[in-house]
Structure formats: C-alpha cells, structure tokens
Motif scaffolding. Structure first.
Motif, PDB file in Angstrom:
ATOM      1  N   GLY A 228       0.784  -1.224   0.000  1.00  0.00           N
ATOM      2  CA  GLY A 228       0.000   0.000   0.000  1.00  0.00           C
ATOM      3  C   GLY A 228       0.818   1.277   0.000  1.00  0.00           C
ATOM      4  O   GLY A 228       0.252   2.373  -0.068  1.00  0.00           O
ATOM      5  N   ARG A 229       2.137   1.157   0.047  1.00  0.00           N
ATOM      6  CA  ARG A 229       2.973   2.354   0.070  1.00  0.00           C
ATOM      7  C   ARG A 229       3.265   2.803  -1.357  1.00  0.00           C
ATOM      8  O   ARG A 229       3.805   2.056  -2.162  1.00  0.00           O
ATOM      9  CB  ARG A 229       4.281   2.063   0.799  1.00  0.00           C
ATOM     10  CG  ARG A 229       5.177   3.285   0.977  1.00  0.00           C
ATOM     11  CD  ARG A 229       6.532   2.893   1.489  1.00  0.00           C
ATOM     12  NE  ARG A 229       7.340   4.054   1.820  1.00  0.00           N
ATOM     13  CZ  ARG A 229       8.667   4.057   1.819  1.00  0.00           C
ATOM     14  NH1 ARG A 229       9.337   2.952   1.502  1.00  0.00           N
ATOM     15  NH2 ARG A 229       9.326   5.154   2.132  1.00  0.00           N
ATOM     16  N   GLY A 230       2.902   4.050  -1.651  1.00  0.00           N
ATOM     17  CA  GLY A 230       3.130   4.569  -2.985  1.00  0.00           C
ATOM     18  C   GLY A 230       4.442   5.315  -3.090  1.00  0.00           C
ATOM     19  O   GLY A 230       5.322   5.216  -2.223  1.00  0.00           O
ATOM     20  N   SER A 231       4.576   6.071  -4.169  1.00  0.00           N
ATOM     21  CA  SER A 231       5.772   6.879  -4.388  1.00  0.00           C
ATOM     22  C   SER A 231       5.338   8.278  -4.788  1.00  0.00           C
ATOM     23  O   SER A 231       4.191   8.501  -5.202  1.00  0.00           O
ATOM     24  CB  SER A 231       6.661   6.257  -5.462  1.00  0.00           C
ATOM     25  OG  SER A 231       5.970   6.163  -6.694  1.00  0.00           O
ATOM     26  N   ALA A 232       6.263   9.236  -4.663  1.00  0.00           N
ATOM     27  CA  ALA A 232       5.922  10.624  -4.955  1.00  0.00           C
ATOM     28  C   ALA A 232       7.187  11.405  -5.278  1.00  0.00           C
ATOM     29  O   ALA A 232       8.306  10.972  -4.982  1.00  0.00           O
ATOM     30  CB  ALA A 232       5.192  11.261  -3.774  1.00  0.00           C
ATOM     31  N   THR A 233       6.997  12.548  -5.896  1.00  0.00           N
ATOM     32  CA  THR A 233       8.088  13.466  -6.162  1.00  0.00           C
ATOM     33  C   THR A 233       8.173  14.476  -5.018  1.00  0.00           C
ATOM     34  O   THR A 233       7.168  15.124  -4.693  1.00  0.00           O
ATOM     35  CB  THR A 233       7.873  14.215  -7.491  1.00  0.00           C
ATOM     36  OG1 THR A 233       7.822  13.259  -8.556  1.00  0.00           O
ATOM     37  CG2 THR A 233       8.994  15.203  -7.742  1.00  0.00           C
ATOM     38  N   PHE A 234       9.329  14.590  -4.416  1.00  0.00           N
ATOM     39  CA  PHE A 234       9.522  15.506  -3.288  1.00  0.00           C
ATOM     40  C   PHE A 234      10.119  16.819  -3.782  1.00  0.00           C
ATOM     41  O   PHE A 234      10.541  16.946  -4.941  1.00  0.00           O
ATOM     42  CB  PHE A 234      10.436  14.875  -2.246  1.00  0.00           C
ATOM     43  CG  PHE A 234       9.759  13.848  -1.380  1.00  0.00           C
ATOM     44  CD1 PHE A 234       9.630  14.048  -0.006  1.00  0.00           C
ATOM     45  CD2 PHE A 234       9.233  12.677  -1.920  1.00  0.00           C
ATOM     46  CE1 PHE A 234       9.010  13.106   0.800  1.00  0.00           C
ATOM     47  CE2 PHE A 234       8.609  11.728  -1.124  1.00  0.00           C
ATOM     48  CZ  PHE A 234       8.497  11.941   0.233  1.00  0.00           C
ATOM     49  N   GLU A 235      10.126  17.810  -2.913  1.00  0.00           N
ATOM     50  CA  GLU A 235      10.649  19.125  -3.281  1.00  0.00           C
ATOM     51  C   GLU A 235      12.105  19.028  -3.733  1.00  0.00           C
ATOM     52  O   GLU A 235      12.898  18.276  -3.167  1.00  0.00           O
ATOM     53  CB  GLU A 235      10.531  20.102  -2.100  1.00  0.00           C
ATOM     54  CG  GLU A 235      11.361  19.795  -0.857  1.00  0.00           C
ATOM     55  CD  GLU A 235      10.697  18.885   0.154  1.00  0.00           C
ATOM     56  OE1 GLU A 235      11.104  18.914   1.327  1.00  0.00           O
ATOM     57  OE2 GLU A 235       9.769  18.139  -0.243  1.00  0.00           O
TER      58      GLU A 235
END
Length: 327
Positions: A228-235
C-alpha cells in the motif's frame, strides 16, 4: 508563595504532554517520577531504549528526553505552575537527567504556556513539501526560539544544503551496508518482527518512496516492499535548518533537545510542517562535516526539514502509566 500540591490527574496530564515529544525511531527513551513531598517531577533516561549502534554515546537519547522536558515545562506553565528546572541534578546518577520543581505559581512574564496548543498538533511529516519559501520573519522566530533555550539555529545557504544532502546520502549508504544498523532499524520499525504497540515507527508513518531522492527523508523501509505504500516526487530544493550547540556533553544535549522542541512547537504555530533527520549525525566523521566551517556553531545536534505541506500521521505513544511512577 507556595502553590497547592498537584492532583494525580494533573501529574498524569503533564506527563502525557511531555511524552508527545519526538525521539529517534519513536523509541520514547524516558521515565518520570513524581515526588509528592517535593512537588517535583524527575525525568530519567531509559537505557533499555538506547540505540547501541546509532547512538552509543546516548546523545540522541538525551535530545529526545530534552524535548520531553521542554514539553513538560510548557504543560506546567499552561497549568499555572512555574517549572523550575535543574539539569543533571545528581552526579552519582547519570540517568537522572532533570528535576522540575512545580511548587510555585507561574510567573506573569513566562511565555511558555503560549506554545501549549502546539504540543499535540506537532507531527513529523515524511511527505512531499510544496517548496514554497518560508518568510524571513518566520525563520527569525525560529532562530529566536533556539537562542531562548541556549542553542543556535542556522539556515544554510544553497551550497551548504547540497553538502548536507550529500552527507545524508553517504550515511544512508553506510547504513545499508552495516548489518547492525539495518537490524536496529528493523527493530524499531516492525520490519524485522512485531513492534510493541505504542512505540517505534509504523509503516503508516513511513511516507511515500521518493521518485528522485532529493529530500532528506529517511526510508524506514530500507528498500523493502510495504503493501500500500506509494511513491511521490519531493521538493527539489529542501529548506533545512541546523540546530547546534557550542559544546557537546550531556547537558548540551539536553539543552539542544529543549531548543529543538521549542523550535518545532513555534514552527507548528506558524503553520509549518517539519521532519527530522539524524542519519549523518550517527557517523562521527560525517557529523563533524555537517557544520559550516565559517559558522561559530561548534556541534550540529539535529537537521530539521521545514516547509509547507501535509501533516504526518499522529505517532502512537506508550500509556502514561508505563512511564510514570508516583512516589
């Protein structure tokens, strides 16, 4: 003028507020003892919750306990008591970290109570921040908060931020290759077995994986798959602050912990979200390199990521009765 003795419910409430403080891996390395005859609360470090690999000198343990001590002072002031505090009151007992006398009414000029609403609002956010710049006035208040507690908060320039990020990535690589470090991380995240309820960092607090590792957010999964853990673009340009002290002994660590918590509570009141990163601080040769050689800051005690964005989930805490003794 001596105040009335504290009721048990009041003592319990004060300690509950104290334990809302952050600690490395949410280990909560503290114990409290209320001395009714002295109207005082004593704070002890708990060596059973120390990190043998990443914190052999117990520096981080003292920081966490210092943060809890500051919360206790804020809660006491909010309850109308002046928190007269003595650090390391008994040289024969190094685990007795502080005693807080609460037998006097709070001073009229005490500003601690104003921070009380932030104690349970403060969260650690391991999510992407927006990248919106932080106003100079807000940063000035955070610097003043650190100075009030006897520490310094430095906001590094662009070149220094990149050097800090490089050192943090270096520390992550070292950790990934060190079996003892990996095992310690698994112990406090439940990745290596069941972690008791109310302690450690649960998977729900890991935050998403970074597409490109640009922000100093520790990956508690250590490369393992979390359902259930997704990914994302951070600052891309994280806004960091370094908290430090002139000297580097147990009293300085407790001072830094109190300053850290004052900064975090002030940041919360100012609408910021925060996360802490300590990887490079866990390797002596990297920790020394974190400081700006042009700065008078002697020893970096914590790296703080600041910004605007989603709050993190509320971290669980052990029941007060597990950490409080009434004497």
């Amino acid at each position: 003028m001596t105040a009335e003795p504290l009721e048990t419910t009041v003592v319990t409430s004060l300690v509950r507020d104290a334990t809302a403080a952050p600690s490395v891996h949410n280990a909560q390395p503290w114990r409290f003892r209320y001395l009714a005859a002295r109207c005082a609360i004593r704070l002890f470090g708990d060596p059973e919750r120390a990190m043998a690999k990443s914190d052999p000198d117990h520096r981080a343990l003292h920081l966490g306990c210092g943060a809890a001590l500051f919360n206790l002072r804020v809660a006491a002031a909010s309850a109308g008591r002046e928190p007269y505090t003595v650090l390391l009151p008994d040289p024969a007992d190094p685990w007795l970290l502080a005693e807080v006398r609460l037998d006097r009414p709070v001073r009229q000029d005490d500003d601690l109570a104003a921070l009380h609403p932030a104690i349970h609002r403060r969260r650690t956010s391991r999510f992407p921040f927006t990248g919106e710049g932080i106003p100079t006035g807000v940063l000035d208040r955070l610097r003043a908060a650190a100075r009030t507690e006897g520490a310094r908060l430095q906001v590094p320039g662009a070149w220094h931020v990149q050097e800090v990020l490089h050192l943090l990535h270096d520390a992550e690589s070292r950790e990934s290759l060190d079996p003892e470090a990996r095992e310690e991380l698994r112990r406090w995240t439940g990745m290596g077995g069941a972690t008791p309820p109310g302690e450690g960092v649960p998977a729900s607090a890991f935050g998403p994986r970074q597409h490109d590792v640009t922000a100093p957010v520790r990956d508690f999964a250590a490369g393992r798959t979390v359902v259930g853990r997704g990914s994302a673009t951070f600052e891309k340009r994280p806004q960091l602050a370094l908290l430090g002290t002139t000297h580097d002994g147990p009293a300085d660590w407790l001072t830094a912990g109190q300053a850290l918590q004052r900064v975090l509570l002030q940041a919360t009141l100012d609408g910021l979200v925060t996360s802490l990163t300590s990887q490079a601080l866990e390797w002596p040769e990297l920790r020394w390199a974190l400081r700006d050689p042009a700065s008078s800051m002697g020893h970096v005690q914590m790296v703080i990521r600041l910004g605007y964005g989603p709050e993190g989930p509320r971290s669980a805490r052990r029941p007060v009765e597990d950490v409080l003794e009434m004497a």
